[in-house]
Design a protein around this motif. Structure first.
Motif, PDB file in Angstrom:
ATOM      1  N   LEU A 153       0.686  -1.192  -0.007  1.00  0.00           N
ATOM      2  CA  LEU A 153       0.208   0.162   0.302  1.00  0.00           C
ATOM      3  C   LEU A 153       0.875   1.183   0.065  1.00  0.00           C
ATOM      4  O   LEU A 153       0.579   2.114  -0.395  1.00  0.00           O
ATOM      5  CB  LEU A 153      -0.987  -0.152   1.213  1.00  0.00           C
ATOM      6  CG  LEU A 153      -2.087   1.025   1.212  1.00  0.00           C
ATOM      7  CD1 LEU A 153      -2.577   1.116   0.111  1.00  0.00           C
ATOM      8  CD2 LEU A 153      -2.419   1.161   2.605  1.00  0.00           C
ATOM      9  N   ASP A 154       2.039   1.097   0.772  1.00  0.00           N
ATOM     10  CA  ASP A 154       2.924   2.455   0.864  1.00  0.00           C
ATOM     11  C   ASP A 154       3.242   2.704  -0.507  1.00  0.00           C
ATOM     12  O   ASP A 154       3.442   3.614  -1.159  1.00  0.00           O
ATOM     13  CB  ASP A 154       3.963   2.201   1.737  1.00  0.00           C
ATOM     14  CG  ASP A 154       3.456   1.950   3.136  1.00  0.00           C
ATOM     15  OD1 ASP A 154       2.775   2.685   3.705  1.00  0.00           O
ATOM     16  OD2 ASP A 154       4.348   1.193   3.836  1.00  0.00           O
ATOM     17  N   VAL A 155       3.706   1.414  -1.463  1.00  0.00           N
ATOM     18  CA  VAL A 155       4.575   1.695  -2.804  1.00  0.00           C
ATOM     19  C   VAL A 155       3.452   2.208  -3.559  1.00  0.00           C
ATOM     20  O   VAL A 155       3.545   3.159  -4.214  1.00  0.00           O
ATOM     21  CB  VAL A 155       5.148   0.460  -3.298  1.00  0.00           C
ATOM     22  CG1 VAL A 155       5.494   0.466  -4.538  1.00  0.00           C
ATOM     23  CG2 VAL A 155       6.187  -0.131  -2.238  1.00  0.00           C
ATOM     24  N   LEU A 156       1.984   1.738  -3.572  1.00  0.00           N
ATOM     25  CA  LEU A 156       1.030   1.845  -4.281  1.00  0.00           C
ATOM     26  C   LEU A 156       0.784   3.539  -4.438  1.00  0.00           C
ATOM     27  O   LEU A 156       0.872   4.381  -5.143  1.00  0.00           O
ATOM     28  CB  LEU A 156      -0.322   1.435  -3.835  1.00  0.00           C
ATOM     29  CG  LEU A 156      -1.546   1.776  -4.593  1.00  0.00           C
ATOM     30  CD1 LEU A 156      -1.476   1.102  -6.106  1.00  0.00           C
ATOM     31  CD2 LEU A 156      -2.709   1.181  -4.051  1.00  0.00           C
ATOM     32  N   ARG A 157       0.811   4.116  -3.081  1.00  0.00           N
ATOM     33  CA  ARG A 157       0.669   5.440  -2.998  1.00  0.00           C
ATOM     34  C   ARG A 157       1.753   6.288  -3.515  1.00  0.00           C
ATOM     35  O   ARG A 157       1.551   7.450  -3.912  1.00  0.00           O
ATOM     36  CB  ARG A 157       0.327   5.688  -1.209  1.00  0.00           C
ATOM     37  CG  ARG A 157      -1.123   5.426  -0.963  1.00  0.00           C
ATOM     38  CD  ARG A 157      -1.245   5.550   0.565  1.00  0.00           C
ATOM     39  NE  ARG A 157      -2.507   5.061   1.037  1.00  0.00           N
ATOM     40  CZ  ARG A 157      -2.714   4.746   2.115  1.00  0.00           C
ATOM     41  NH1 ARG A 157      -1.865   4.567   3.192  1.00  0.00           N
ATOM     42  NH2 ARG A 157      -4.261   4.461   2.419  1.00  0.00           N
ATOM     43  N   ALA A 158       3.069   5.728  -3.441  1.00  0.00           N
ATOM     44  CA  ALA A 158       4.194   6.461  -3.584  1.00  0.00           C
ATOM     45  C   ALA A 158       4.291   6.871  -5.110  1.00  0.00           C
ATOM     46  O   ALA A 158       4.874   7.637  -5.575  1.00  0.00           O
ATOM     47  CB  ALA A 158       5.445   5.827  -3.056  1.00  0.00           C
ATOM     48  N   VAL A 159       3.791   5.688  -5.893  1.00  0.00           N
ATOM     49  CA  VAL A 159       3.873   5.659  -7.445  1.00  0.00           C
ATOM     50  C   VAL A 159       2.669   6.611  -7.949  1.00  0.00           C
ATOM     51  O   VAL A 159       2.655   6.706  -9.176  1.00  0.00           O
ATOM     52  CB  VAL A 159       4.119   4.293  -8.068  1.00  0.00           C
ATOM     53  CG1 VAL A 159       5.169   3.673  -7.665  1.00  0.00           C
ATOM     54  CG2 VAL A 159       2.743   3.203  -7.797  1.00  0.00           C
ATOM     55  N   GLY A 160       1.752   7.017  -6.994  1.00  0.00           N
ATOM     56  CA  GLY A 160       0.716   7.616  -7.582  1.00  0.00           C
ATOM     57  C   GLY A 160      -0.392   7.121  -8.178  1.00  0.00           C
ATOM     58  O   GLY A 160      -1.202   7.962  -8.982  1.00  0.00           O
TER      59      GLY A 160
END
Length: 145
Positions: free
Chosen positions: A75-82
């Motif tokens: 979820l953190d990566v999902l949010r970081a890639v926009g």
């Protein structure tokens, strides 16, 4: 309909970084993903802003992991890639005059919200360390290298 593959593509890159002893250049990542280095830099910028990777300039430079794999979730990566929307299903009219269309929209929106919450919780439950462990097991590598 085009799918948004930024999450899976960046997870792929991050896992390669786990096993790389040297930084990965934007060009190397672009070759691996079949895209161009400008797209890589733009996407990696979100990961850098979140503190998950860092970039090193100059000869021998490139992208490196800069995080604790146990603390970063999908979820953190999902949010970081926009990634803005998990689902591409939408409505023809968000504010319809027709009672039938309002009922349809409300039902679809409710089901999508529930499904999104399940997906978010699933992404929140998996860390980069979990993925790295799966990768190492699949590749027949030692648990920690």
């Amino acid at each position: 309909m085009r799918t948004d593959s930024r999450l899976s593509r960046m997870l792929h890159v991050l896992l390669h970084m786990v096993s790389s002893e040297t930084p990965m250049t934007s060009e190397q990542v672009a070759d691996m993903l079949g895209t161009n280095s400008a797209v890589v830099r733009r996407t990696m910028a979100g990961l850098r802003e979140a503190g998950y990777v860092r970039s090193e300039k100059g000869h021998g430079g490139g992208w490196r992991l800069d995080c604790d794999l146990e603390k970063i979730t999908l979820l953190d990566v999902l949010r970081a890639v926009g990634t803005e929307r998990l689902f591409t299903i939408g409505f023809d009219n968000d504010a319809p005059d027709c009672a039938v269309e309002r009922a349809v929209n409300a039902s679809v929106a409710s089901a999508m919200h529930r499904a999104e919450q399940v997906l978010i919780e699933g992404f929140r439950a998996i860390t980069l360390a979990d993925l790295a462990g799966r990768f190492r097991a699949e590749a027949g590598m030692p648990a920690h290298s």
